[in-house]
Design a protein around this motif. Structure first.
Motif, short mmCIF file in Angstrom:
data_model
loop_
_atom_site.label_atom_id
_atom_site.label_comp_id
_atom_site.label_asym_id
_atom_site.label_seq_id
_atom_site.Cartn_x
_atom_site.Cartn_y
_atom_site.Cartn_z
N CYS A 361 -27.72 -1.67 48.87
CA CYS A 361 -27.21 -0.93 50.03
C CYS A 361 -28.23 -0.68 51.12
O CYS A 361 -27.86 -0.38 52.26
N LYS A 362 -29.51 -0.80 50.81
CA LYS A 362 -30.53 -0.52 51.82
C LYS A 362 -31.27 -1.78 52.27
O LYS A 362 -32.14 -1.70 53.15
N TYR A 363 -30.92 -2.93 51.71
CA TYR A 363 -31.57 -4.18 52.12
C TYR A 363 -31.06 -4.56 53.51
O TYR A 363 -29.86 -4.61 53.75
N ASP A 364 -31.99 -4.82 54.41
CA ASP A 364 -31.64 -5.04 55.82
C ASP A 364 -31.09 -6.45 56.04
O ASP A 364 -31.75 -7.32 56.61
N ASP A 365 -29.86 -6.65 55.57
CA ASP A 365 -29.15 -7.90 55.78
C ASP A 365 -27.66 -7.62 55.68
O ASP A 365 -27.21 -6.97 54.73
N GLY A 450 -31.17 -8.95 59.00
CA GLY A 450 -30.98 -7.78 59.84
C GLY A 450 -29.51 -7.38 59.92
O GLY A 450 -28.66 -7.78 59.13
N GLY A 451 -29.21 -6.56 60.91
CA GLY A 451 -27.85 -6.08 61.10
C GLY A 451 -27.47 -4.93 60.19
O GLY A 451 -26.32 -4.51 60.16
N TRP A 452 -28.44 -4.41 59.43
CA TRP A 452 -28.15 -3.39 58.42
C TRP A 452 -29.23 -2.31 58.43
O TRP A 452 -29.73 -1.89 57.40
N GLY A 453 -29.55 -1.83 59.62
CA GLY A 453 -30.56 -0.79 59.73
C GLY A 453 -29.99 0.60 59.85
O GLY A 453 -30.70 1.60 59.67
N ASP A 454 -28.70 0.70 60.14
CA ASP A 454 -28.06 1.99 60.36
C ASP A 454 -27.93 2.75 59.03
O ASP A 454 -27.35 2.25 58.06
#
Length: 469
Positions: A361-365, A450-454
């Motif tokens: 859930c926290k991997y930035d992808d 990326g796309g998963w920094g929020d």
């Protein structure tokens, strides 16, 4: 009678020509020829236009050019390829994307009404055709299909499933992130096995102006962090590793995949006592007739040759396939870009995923498969191993979506897969598998896409498995 008329006309024409001169006669002949030619062309154009209108009027673009492909589909399955007659559909939503996939019907339900409908459907957990095919058995197969809005692909996925041997013992679970009545009607037409529909409740459709959709207060994708902080837009402090802010159309797929698996393994009554493998497909996958047979053969072979293998894979992205000779399977390290199609795994493996939820859930992808690769590499004591067929039984027929900019529907690709399976039919249903080993090398995982920094995406993802949302 006709000969006499022609003879009389010719005699009169010759007499006129002698009186007026040859030049005038030639010009007259040419003029008559041109007028006749243009009249014929206009007539043929009208005929062609009428034929074009008839073709365009065919439901869902079943054009004459595709008749050869339809000939490869049994007549009794054509019903899945033809749209139902147009009528008022009170729950219909216009589909985004290619026009050939759309039904120009007005949206009459707002987001709250759609949420109410899908909450009802999810709570009822209705299994269709159970009275015909009986309850799910532990030696049956559960197949979960992730569905968006691409009904044209879904039609062919359903046709391929209908032709599979042993499908009458399976349970098909369709997981939707878009509520659409035309798609619902198509699925409810299925009469060859048990079916069920589940609906992802946190979609862009159900949250059009708020998270997990996008709201006016969200930071634009390409704004700089310093400008985002000045603007005080939502999540200004947490862009992704490339400096971009979230886009809901990308984050939704990973959320849906994660929710769907949790829903099936942990929350559906119909599979609560099922301990076998669950096969995960998508709405643009096409299966071979013997895919169920092969999955069971893989289970049997894997229990002897690779008991440590966590995942069975029926698909491949290779451009050429070797169906000839003895059927082959390979034992390898699971690699997301190679082994993410037609994946099957059981509840024990899913528990490993959940135990590593923080990593996932926290991997930035924004891709679920890359995130699963991170779980395999960074969370588990032993990386996932896969048992994969060299000659696939699941094929990717989709040419549009997140990573594709081509036309949204390619009939030629579907026809190619159908013809391939027809040409290698005698090599289906092998008695045994020849197993090979590929040296296991530690996969060096590049940084995510990326796309998963929020942080809101991280929290929603974690809450799905903790049932706290």
């Amino acid at each position: 009678m006709a000969i006499d008329v022609v003879r009389t006309f010719r005699q009169k024409f010759i007499a006129v020509c002698r009186k007026l001169g040859i030049g005038v006669c030639l010009r007259t002949v040419i003029l008559i020829f041109c007028l006749t030619f243009f009249w014929v062309q206009m007539h043929m154009s009208d005929v062609a236009d009428n034929e074009t209108l008839q073709i365009l009027a065919k439901p869902d673009g079943l054009l004459d050019a595709n008749d050869s492909m339809l000939q490869l589909v049994p007549q009794h399955l054509h019903k899945y390829l033809v749209a139902l007659p147009q009528r008022d559909r009170p729950h219909q939503a216009i589909l985004p994307g290619n026009a050939s996939e759309q039904v120009a019907t007005a949206v009459s339900l707002n987001a709250s009404e759609i949420r109410r409908l899908i909450d009802q459907q999810n709570s009822k957990q209705i299994v269709l055709n159970e009275d015909v095919f009986g309850p799910l058995q532990n030696d049956s197969l559960v197949i979960v299909i992730q569905v968006h809005t691409r009904i044209m692909y879904l039609r062919h996925t359903i046709v391929s499933l209908a032709r599979a041997r042993g499908i009458e013992n399976a349970l098909l679970i369709f997981s939707h992130d878009h509520y659409d009545e035309q798609i619902n009607e198509l699925i409810q037409m299925i009469d060859f096995c048990k079916t069920m529909q589940i609906f992802y409740p946190y979609s862009i459709q159900t949250h059009p102006v708020s998270f997990p959709g996008e709201s006016p207060e969200d930071c634009p994708r390409d704004i700089t962090k310093s400008d985002a902080i000045k603007r005080k837009c939502t999540n200004a402090m947490h862009p992704d590793q490339y400096g971009h802010y979230r886009e809901a159309k990308f984050t939704q797929t990973k959320h849906h995949w994660w929710w769907k698996a949790n829903r099936v393994f942990n929350e559906l009554d119909v599979v609560s006592n099922y301990s076998g493998p669950i096969l995960f497909l998508e709405d643009d996958h096409y299966v071979a007739e013997d895919f169920i047979y092969m999955l069971k053969l893989m289970e049997k072979s894997c229990s002897v040759t690779c008991p440590q293998c966590s995942i069975l894979s029926l698909g491949t992205y290779l451009k050429t396939y070797n169906f000839y000779g003895e059927a082959k399977a390979e034992i390898s390290q699971w690699i997301s870009s190679k082994h993410n199609m037609g994946m099957a795994y059981n509840r024990t493996v899913w528990k490993q995923f959940v135990d590593c939820a923080d990593t996932f859930c926290k991997y930035d992808d924004y891709n679920w498969d890359w995130s699963l690769q991170s779980v395999s590499n960074n969370c588990l004591s032993h990386e996932f191993k896969v048992f994969v067929l060299k000659a696939p039984r699941v094929f990717h027929i989709g040419e549009c979506g997140v990573h594709h900019k081509k036309s949204c529907f390619d009939m030629a690709l579907i026809a190619k897969v159908q013809k391939l399976l027809s040409s290698v039919y005698k090599y289906l249903y092998p008695e045994k598998l020849e197993v090979t080993y590929t040296p296991i090398k530690k996969k060096v995982l590049r940084k995510g896409n990326g796309g998963w920094g929020d942080v809101r995406d991280h929290e929603l993802c974690l809450r799905m498995v903790n049932r706290q949302w």
